[in-house]
Design an enzyme around this catalytic site. Structure first.
Site, PDB file in Angstrom:
ATOM      1  N   HIS A 188     -15.895  24.797  -5.600  1.00 16.60           N
ATOM      2  CA  HIS A 188     -17.325  24.966  -5.328  1.00 16.60           C
ATOM      3  C   HIS A 188     -17.855  26.263  -5.945  1.00 16.60           C
ATOM      4  O   HIS A 188     -18.988  26.310  -6.434  1.00 16.60           O
ATOM      5  CB  HIS A 188     -17.572  24.956  -3.821  1.00 16.60           C
ATOM      6  CG  HIS A 188     -17.559  23.572  -3.243  1.00 16.60           C
ATOM      7  ND1 HIS A 188     -17.364  23.313  -1.908  1.00 16.60           N
ATOM      8  CD2 HIS A 188     -17.719  22.366  -3.832  1.00 16.60           C
ATOM      9  CE1 HIS A 188     -17.404  22.008  -1.692  1.00 16.60           C
ATOM     10  NE2 HIS A 188     -17.622  21.428  -2.840  1.00 16.60           N
ATOM     11  N   CYS A 513     -21.368   9.795 -19.957  1.00 14.58           N
ATOM     12  CA  CYS A 513     -22.115  10.694 -19.069  1.00 14.58           C
ATOM     13  C   CYS A 513     -21.213  11.723 -18.409  1.00 14.58           C
ATOM     14  O   CYS A 513     -21.670  12.508 -17.589  1.00 14.58           O
ATOM     15  CB  CYS A 513     -22.869   9.897 -18.003  1.00 14.58           C
ATOM     16  SG  CYS A 513     -21.785   8.985 -16.880  1.00 14.58           S
TER      17      CYS A 513
END
Length: 577
Positions: A188, A513
């Site tokens: 994170h 993507c």
């Protein structure tokens, strides 16, 4: 001058004076018996500390960035986990010891079970749990957080590790760069560092002992190294490089409203990956040819968070709210194609809504996630499909299904879509029945039967992040095996190449993507393999146009040929870091 090596997690070059952040050590936690007259007070202190940390995390939700919001929302969910808090309370009553001791013991026990599961994702979540409840423990023990007002602007922060919630404070102090001894590429903190544009190297052994406060430090993420006390010539060269990077950022901005063309005039379609309506406006402003990936799970996360703030039962975002979001994005893009992915929850995207299926899984990344989850709850799926088809009349919508591994999953989705068409027709609600429906190729199993899938869908989008992870069985969040993770592995490239060939033979569009499409070498190799549609962060679009404009198709085909011929050089053995 000395050089330290690490793992580049947020690209760029940085230079500045080192600032070492060392944590205040927690005092020893006593295991002595708790006097009965202090029991009630101990639990009150725990709930007050819990409430204080919740407030601190809620304040971080004000960021407009969806990835940052998702991280902080996951932290709030941990702090509101009634099952875990109940376990702490039961243990507190049973053990007759101070709440600090019981909490620390329970957190360490829970985290250790996740770490020994042998899964990098669960190990990363163990770090999140120790981070979040470590803040609660610090409140109980009176351990003060580092005062970021002391951090000089433009410093290079050096630490053993940092908490994700501190990334915003680093950005506010205009931190030049981050050097950590620990941390993974997709932790994170790494995600937030990239969002804030802070050049960062993680996994740098002995960084805190090898670098002293005030040392001049250069971070070179291209070479994945930290140069400590560079000589005059080296320092001057890097300062020139930093100035060139800034000039380049200004230069590539000129490509904003130009089409993406190779040097020989070959066109390439550049699309944007987004998670919110606001990001669609950024994509349009940056010159995107459309939206290649709209991650709808962020809408669900935001809705769940709003319900919690209002004290309402937590449920999924309503059909009307979804419809409004999809319609707005289609209208913002003014006729440019918008590919919206159906809910990709589960795995690392936990949405605590009562109507979203949730099961306790040993390995959630291989479990009930993405299309598997939505097909397990067709009511949830039909609601989203209804919103999508209602919005289809407002632009060029494409619907994309995540983590497809079986033809039966596509067939079942098409059956549900027919039901949605019938319902909308009966209700006299306008929609476009011929809205293209495509799938994501994210596993080796899907790639090797891509020729079969072409018979049942209108387009492919290759998700290189999961395709690489699932093909190689390696999670790059784990620093111990990060060197083995490579989208340029011959096995991954062959799967991409075969998928592209199958799409071309069937005459259906194929795009990429995944993160590979937003990296210079990855982009060049993909175009050389025949990909003409790339989807990436809106902020990288101008730079991508500039990069592609310097190469002909022949140049890029040679790049991909070399990538095919070159097996990645990986370390074999050696000390465990």
């Amino acid at each position: 001058m000395k050089i330290l090596s690490g793992i580049a997690v947020s690209k760029g070059t940085a230079a500045g004076a080192a600032y070492i952040i060392e944590r205040q050590l927690r005092p020893a936690i006593s295991a002595e018996a708790l006097p009965e007259n202090e029991r009630a007070g101990g639990w009150k202190r725990f709930t007050a500390a819990l409430q204080k940390v919740r407030g601190d995390i809620k304040a971080l939700l004000e960021t407009p960035d969806p990835e940052q919001q998702a991280i902080f929302e996951s932290y709030l969910l941990m702090l509101s986990d009634t099952d875990f808090i109940s376990q702490v309370e039961q243990e507190y009553k049973k053990q007759n010891r101070r709440i600090e001791y019981v909490l620390n013991e329970k957190v360490e026990d829970f985290a250790s079970k996740l770490r020994v599961a042998g899964d990098a994702y669960l190990s990363e979540r163990a770090d999140d749990i120790t981070d979040v409840f470590g803040r609660v423990l610090n409140e109980l023990l009176g351990v003060k957080r580092f005062d970021y007002s002391r951090l000089p602007e433009g410093a290079v922060v050096v630490a053993k590790n940092l908490n994700p919630s501190e990334a915003g404070e680093l950005a506010a102090r205009k931190c030049a760069g981050i050097v950590l001894e620990e941390g993974g590429v997709n932790s994170h903190l790494a995600i937030l560092a990239r969002n804030y544009g802070i050049p960062s190297l993680f996994g740098v052994p002995r960084a805190v002992s090898e670098i002293a406060n005030g040392d001049e430090v250069v971070i070179d993420t291209q070479e994945a190294k930290v140069i400590v006390s560079p000589d005059v010539q080296t320092a001057a060269a890097y300062l020139t490089a930093i100035e060139q990077e800034e000039r380049r950022r200004q230069c590539v901005a000129q490509h904003r409203q130009r089409p993406a063309l190779l040097k020989d005039g070959t066109p390439v379609t550049l699309l944007a990956n987004i998670g919110t309506v606001e990001e669609a406006r950024i994509a349009l402003d940056e010159g995107a040819d459309g939206i290649g990936l709209f991650r709808t799970e962020f809408l669900f996360m935001q809705a769940a968070n709003q319900d919690k703030k209002k004290g309402k039962p937590i449920s999924s975002i309503s059909e009307d709210s979804q419809f409004e979001a999809y319609r707005e994005v289609l209208q913002i893009m003014k006729g440019k194609p918008v590919t919206i992915r159906t809910l990709d929850a589960g795995g690392d995207k936990i949405i605590a809504a009562a109507d979203i299926p949730a099961v306790k899984e040993k390995n959630p990344l291989l479990g009930l996630r993405a299309i598997r989850l939505t097909l397990a709850d067709t009511t949830l799926f039909k609601t989203q499909l209804r919103a999508l088809y209602r919005a289809s009349v407002y632009g060029e919508l494409k619907i994309m299904l995540p983590l497809i591994t079986h033809v039966a999953q596509v067939k079942e989705t098409l059956r549900i879509i027919k039901e949605v068409h019938s319902d909308l027709t009966r209700e006299q609600i306008p929609f476009r029945a011929n809205t293209p429906v495509g799938i994501m190729i994210e596993t080796a199993g899907a790639a090797v039967i891509a020729d079969v899938f072409t018979q049942y869908c209108d387009f492919f989008s290759i998700g290189t992040n999961d395709l690489t992870q699932y093909t190689l069985g390696i999670d790059r969040e784990n620093t111990a095996v990060a060197d083995l993770f490579s989208e340029f592995h011959a096995g991954v490239l062959r799967l991409i190449s075969y998928t592209v060939q199958c799409a071309q033979t069937a005459g259906i569009p194929v795009s990429v993507c995944g993160e590979m499409a937003g990296q210079e070498e990855g982009m060049k190799a993909l175009v050389g393999l025949g990909v003409r549609r790339l989807s990436m962060s809106p902020r990288f679009l101008c730079e991508a146009k500039d990069i592609l404009s310097h190469y002909t198709l022949d140049d890029l085909e040679r790049v991909s040929a070399k990538a095919f011929a070159r097996l990645p050089q990986i370390p074999l053995g050696g000390p465990i870091r």
